[in-house]
Design a protein around this motif. Structure first.
Motif, PDB file in Angstrom:
ATOM      1  N   LEU A  70       0.925  -1.216   0.012  1.00 29.93           N
ATOM      2  CA  LEU A  70      -0.098   0.082   0.054  1.00 29.93           C
ATOM      3  C   LEU A  70       0.927   1.338  -0.075  1.00 29.93           C
ATOM      4  O   LEU A  70       1.871   1.396   0.792  1.00 29.93           O
ATOM      5  CB  LEU A  70      -1.026  -0.077   1.120  1.00 29.93           C
ATOM      6  CG  LEU A  70      -2.016   1.116   1.463  1.00 29.93           C
ATOM      7  CD1 LEU A  70      -2.679   1.302   0.068  1.00 29.93           C
ATOM      8  CD2 LEU A  70      -2.733   1.172   2.637  1.00 29.93           C
ATOM      9  N   SER A  71       0.626   1.999  -0.881  1.00 30.75           N
ATOM     10  CA  SER A  71       1.291   3.331  -1.012  1.00 30.75           C
ATOM     11  C   SER A  71       0.006   4.570  -1.045  1.00 30.75           C
ATOM     12  O   SER A  71      -0.722   4.552  -1.718  1.00 30.75           O
ATOM     13  CB  SER A  71       2.280   3.562  -2.307  1.00 30.75           C
ATOM     14  OG  SER A  71       2.650   4.727  -2.744  1.00 30.75           O
ATOM     15  N   VAL A  72       0.418   5.605  -0.078  1.00 34.40           N
ATOM     16  CA  VAL A  72      -0.549   6.773  -0.088  1.00 34.40           C
ATOM     17  C   VAL A  72       0.353   8.121  -0.643  1.00 34.40           C
ATOM     18  O   VAL A  72       1.388   8.281  -0.005  1.00 34.40           O
ATOM     19  CB  VAL A  72      -0.825   6.997   1.127  1.00 34.40           C
ATOM     20  CG1 VAL A  72      -1.673   8.208   1.441  1.00 34.40           C
ATOM     21  CG2 VAL A  72      -1.552   5.697   1.839  1.00 34.40           C
ATOM     22  N   ARG A  73      -0.289   8.856  -1.422  1.00 34.69           N
ATOM     23  CA  ARG A  73       0.300  10.002  -2.120  1.00 34.69           C
ATOM     24  C   ARG A  73      -0.761  10.880  -1.995  1.00 34.69           C
ATOM     25  O   ARG A  73      -1.494  11.054  -2.809  1.00 34.69           O
ATOM     26  CB  ARG A  73       0.839   9.426  -3.659  1.00 34.69           C
ATOM     27  CG  ARG A  73       1.761   8.402  -3.604  1.00 34.69           C
ATOM     28  CD  ARG A  73       2.223   7.939  -4.972  1.00 34.69           C
ATOM     29  NE  ARG A  73       2.674   6.906  -4.795  1.00 34.69           N
ATOM     30  CZ  ARG A  73       3.516   5.944  -6.016  1.00 34.69           C
ATOM     31  NH1 ARG A  73       3.260   6.649  -6.974  1.00 34.69           N
ATOM     32  NH2 ARG A  73       3.944   4.903  -5.833  1.00 34.69           N
ATOM     33  N   ALA A  74      -0.539  11.748  -1.103  1.00 36.81           N
ATOM     34  CA  ALA A  74      -1.525  12.955  -0.774  1.00 36.81           C
ATOM     35  C   ALA A  74      -0.645  14.415  -0.811  1.00 36.81           C
ATOM     36  O   ALA A  74       0.238  14.554  -1.250  1.00 36.81           O
ATOM     37  CB  ALA A  74      -1.915  12.401   0.604  1.00 36.81           C
ATOM     38  N   ALA A  75      -1.816  15.283  -0.447  1.00 36.92           N
ATOM     39  CA  ALA A  75      -1.234  16.574  -0.224  1.00 36.92           C
ATOM     40  C   ALA A  75      -1.276  17.323  -1.645  1.00 36.92           C
ATOM     41  O   ALA A  75      -1.826  18.232  -1.608  1.00 36.92           O
ATOM     42  CB  ALA A  75       0.152  16.715   0.389  1.00 36.92           C
ATOM     43  N   LYS A  76      -0.748  16.715  -2.458  1.00 38.73           N
ATOM     44  CA  LYS A  76      -1.013  17.368  -4.042  1.00 38.73           C
ATOM     45  C   LYS A  76      -0.425  16.253  -4.916  1.00 38.73           C
ATOM     46  O   LYS A  76       0.399  15.325  -4.513  1.00 38.73           O
ATOM     47  CB  LYS A  76       0.305  18.510  -3.915  1.00 38.73           C
ATOM     48  CG  LYS A  76       1.546  18.104  -3.885  1.00 38.73           C
ATOM     49  CD  LYS A  76       2.606  19.189  -3.866  1.00 38.73           C
ATOM     50  CE  LYS A  76       4.046  18.832  -3.804  1.00 38.73           C
ATOM     51  NZ  LYS A  76       4.953  20.036  -4.067  1.00 38.73           N
ATOM     52  N   PRO A  77      -0.820  16.558  -6.100  1.00 43.09           N
ATOM     53  CA  PRO A  77      -0.556  15.553  -7.164  1.00 43.09           C
ATOM     54  C   PRO A  77       1.153  15.360  -7.283  1.00 43.09           C
ATOM     55  O   PRO A  77       1.628  16.382  -7.467  1.00 43.09           O
ATOM     56  CB  PRO A  77      -1.062  15.890  -8.594  1.00 43.09           C
ATOM     57  CG  PRO A  77      -2.274  16.886  -8.043  1.00 43.09           C
ATOM     58  CD  PRO A  77      -1.605  17.592  -6.803  1.00 43.09           C
ATOM     59  N   PRO A  78       1.513  14.214  -7.415  1.00 36.22           N
ATOM     60  CA  PRO A  78       3.008  13.931  -7.250  1.00 36.22           C
ATOM     61  C   PRO A  78       3.694  14.141  -8.658  1.00 36.22           C
ATOM     62  O   PRO A  78       4.758  14.235  -8.728  1.00 36.22           O
ATOM     63  CB  PRO A  78       3.233  12.616  -6.852  1.00 36.22           C
ATOM     64  CG  PRO A  78       2.011  11.817  -6.946  1.00 36.22           C
ATOM     65  CD  PRO A  78       0.859  12.922  -6.844  1.00 36.22           C
ATOM     66  N   ALA A  79       2.969  14.308  -9.585  1.00 34.51           N
ATOM     67  CA  ALA A  79       3.644  14.247 -11.005  1.00 34.51           C
ATOM     68  C   ALA A  79       2.819  15.237 -12.020  1.00 34.51           C
ATOM     69  O   ALA A  79       1.947  14.918 -12.768  1.00 34.51           O
ATOM     70  CB  ALA A  79       3.408  12.963 -11.519  1.00 34.51           C
ATOM     71  N   GLY A  80       2.804  16.421 -11.392  1.00 31.87           N
ATOM     72  CA  GLY A  80       2.233  17.628 -12.298  1.00 31.87           C
ATOM     73  C   GLY A  80       0.483  17.684 -12.026  1.00 31.87           C
ATOM     74  O   GLY A  80       0.277  18.008 -10.643  1.00 31.87           O
ATOM     75  N   THR A  81      -0.180  17.392 -12.717  1.00 30.64           N
ATOM     76  CA  THR A  81      -1.617  17.207 -12.736  1.00 30.64           C
ATOM     77  C   THR A  81      -1.985  15.988 -12.188  1.00 30.64           C
ATOM     78  O   THR A  81      -1.225  14.995 -11.981  1.00 30.64           O
ATOM     79  CB  THR A  81      -2.358  17.732 -14.114  1.00 30.64           C
ATOM     80  OG1 THR A  81      -2.046  16.294 -15.058  1.00 30.64           O
ATOM     81  CG2 THR A  81      -1.762  18.760 -14.866  1.00 30.64           C
ATOM     82  N   LEU A  82      -3.298  15.797 -11.801  1.00 33.13           N
ATOM     83  CA  LEU A  82      -3.878  14.763 -11.109  1.00 33.13           C
ATOM     84  C   LEU A  82      -3.708  13.362 -12.342  1.00 33.13           C
ATOM     85  O   LEU A  82      -3.413  12.261 -11.847  1.00 33.13           O
ATOM     86  CB  LEU A  82      -5.259  14.840 -10.720  1.00 33.13           C
ATOM     87  CG  LEU A  82      -6.134  13.679 -10.214  1.00 33.13           C
ATOM     88  CD1 LEU A  82      -5.312  13.158  -8.898  1.00 33.13           C
ATOM     89  CD2 LEU A  82      -7.361  14.127  -9.979  1.00 33.13           C
ATOM     90  N   VAL A  83      -4.187  13.884 -13.629  1.00 31.27           N
ATOM     91  CA  VAL A  83      -4.236  12.567 -14.442  1.00 31.27           C
ATOM     92  C   VAL A  83      -2.725  12.270 -14.652  1.00 31.27           C
ATOM     93  O   VAL A  83      -2.381  11.083 -14.827  1.00 31.27           O
ATOM     94  CB  VAL A  83      -4.717  13.225 -15.986  1.00 31.27           C
ATOM     95  CG1 VAL A  83      -4.610  12.358 -17.062  1.00 31.27           C
ATOM     96  CG2 VAL A  83      -6.328  13.852 -15.494  1.00 31.27           C
ATOM     97  N   ASP A  84      -1.685  13.339 -14.725  1.00 32.23           N
ATOM     98  CA  ASP A  84      -0.305  12.934 -14.946  1.00 32.23           C
ATOM     99  C   ASP A  84       0.153  12.026 -13.732  1.00 32.23           C
ATOM    100  O   ASP A  84       0.828  10.719 -14.138  1.00 32.23           O
ATOM    101  CB  ASP A  84       0.573  14.078 -15.016  1.00 32.23           C
ATOM    102  CG  ASP A  84       0.320  15.004 -16.042  1.00 32.23           C
ATOM    103  OD1 ASP A  84      -0.194  14.496 -17.246  1.00 32.23           O
ATOM    104  OD2 ASP A  84       0.689  16.043 -16.078  1.00 32.23           O
ATOM    105  N   SER A  85      -0.403  12.149 -12.790  1.00 27.40           N
ATOM    106  CA  SER A  85      -0.138  11.144 -11.443  1.00 27.40           C
ATOM    107  C   SER A  85      -0.486  10.079 -11.586  1.00 27.40           C
ATOM    108  O   SER A  85       0.222   8.987 -11.270  1.00 27.40           O
ATOM    109  CB  SER A  85      -0.631  12.082 -10.298  1.00 27.40           C
ATOM    110  OG  SER A  85       0.019  13.292  -9.882  1.00 27.40           O
TER     111      SER A  85
END
Length: 266
Positions: free
Chosen positions: A132-147
């Motif tokens: 399980l990986s959680v990536r929160a706070a902001k899209p980690p790769a530009g836009t949400l779709v990029d992420s």
């Protein structure tokens, strides 16, 4: 449409339970809510996109996190949660509360008792599971779709939870279409969290498919739509209002709000 011999053989072998069946990347992702899994013929499926929606405060994010917990912590399926609108610590705290049954407010205050502390230690290994990986706070790769697209390129990921798609805005249809296409291509179960609008007429009643936020933009692009409704506490109702490959219907579950989880009714 012409079906290849390999594809037919793979599906038939899997149905017959042959131990030497060719690898089939299409998998069932149990939600661990027995009645819902029964209605969905086992659970969510890789290659498909599911929208989870609820009116404000009715627990769509809690349900989606429950899907992630079931997949990663109880079925060892690599899962990523992308939550650009929430602090990472808050997402993890809700996960811990759901797994340990320690009320979220007690975790926030840090005033849990000795038995709860022991419970937390016992669950630590599973909570910090590599699945399980959680990536929160902001899209980690530009836009949400990029992420989302970046995550889909990672090895072995089987489930991607996006909480929520409210930040997409005017490009919702194009972006959801892109994410759904990537999910099909990479054999991932994609879960998108969104909101349900309050009914424009009348009072109460279960949420309707037409109340889905961005209805016109997304409803024909996704494979399933689940809408949550709070009933008499502690009950909640999950309405399967769209199911491209199976029946629709409603199931009752328990909503344990103070521990950020849904559970099977006794």
């Amino acid at each position: 449409m012409e079906l290849g011999v390999e594809a037919i053989g793979r599906v038939v072998s899997r149905l017959l339970g042959k131990t030497n069946a060719p690898v089939d990347r299409n998998m069932v992702i149990p939600t661990s809510l027995h009645d819902l899994d029964s209605l969905l013929a086992g659970g969510l499926r890789t290659g498909q996109t599911t929208v989870v929606a609820a009116r404000s405060g009715d627990g769509a994010s809690t349900f989606a996190l429950g899907v992630a917990r079931s997949a990663a912590l109880h079925h060892q399926l690599p899962t990523v949660v992308i939550a650009p609108g929430a602090p990472e610590s808050e997402v993890v705290m809700r996960l811990i509360s759901a797994e340990t049954h320690i009320p979220l407010q007690r975790l926030r205050r840090g005033d849990f008792d000795d038995s709860e502390a022991q419970r937390l230690r016992e669950w630590e290994e599973r909570i910090t599971s590599k699945h399980l990986s959680v990536r929160a706070a902001k899209p980690p790769a530009g836009t949400l779709v990029d992420s989302v697209v970046a995550v889909m390129h990672e090895d072995d990921v089987r489930v991607v939870i996006v909480d929520s798609i409210a930040t997409i805005g005017a490009s919702a249809r194009e972006d959801v279409a892109s994410m759904a296409a990537w999910a099909r291509e990479h054999h991932l179960a994609l879960v998108l969290v969104t909101g349900a609008l309050q009914p424009t007429t009348g009072e109460g009643g279960p949420p309707q498919l037409t109340e889905l936020r961005d209805y016109d933009a997304v409803v024909d692009l996704v494979d399933a739509v689940l809408m949550l409704e709070q009933a008499d506490p502690p009950q909640a109702i999950i309405h399967v209002v769209k199911h491209r490959y199976g029946p629709t219907g409603s199931v009752h579950v328990a909503h344990i709000a103070h521990c950020c989880s849904y559970a099977n009714l006794p």
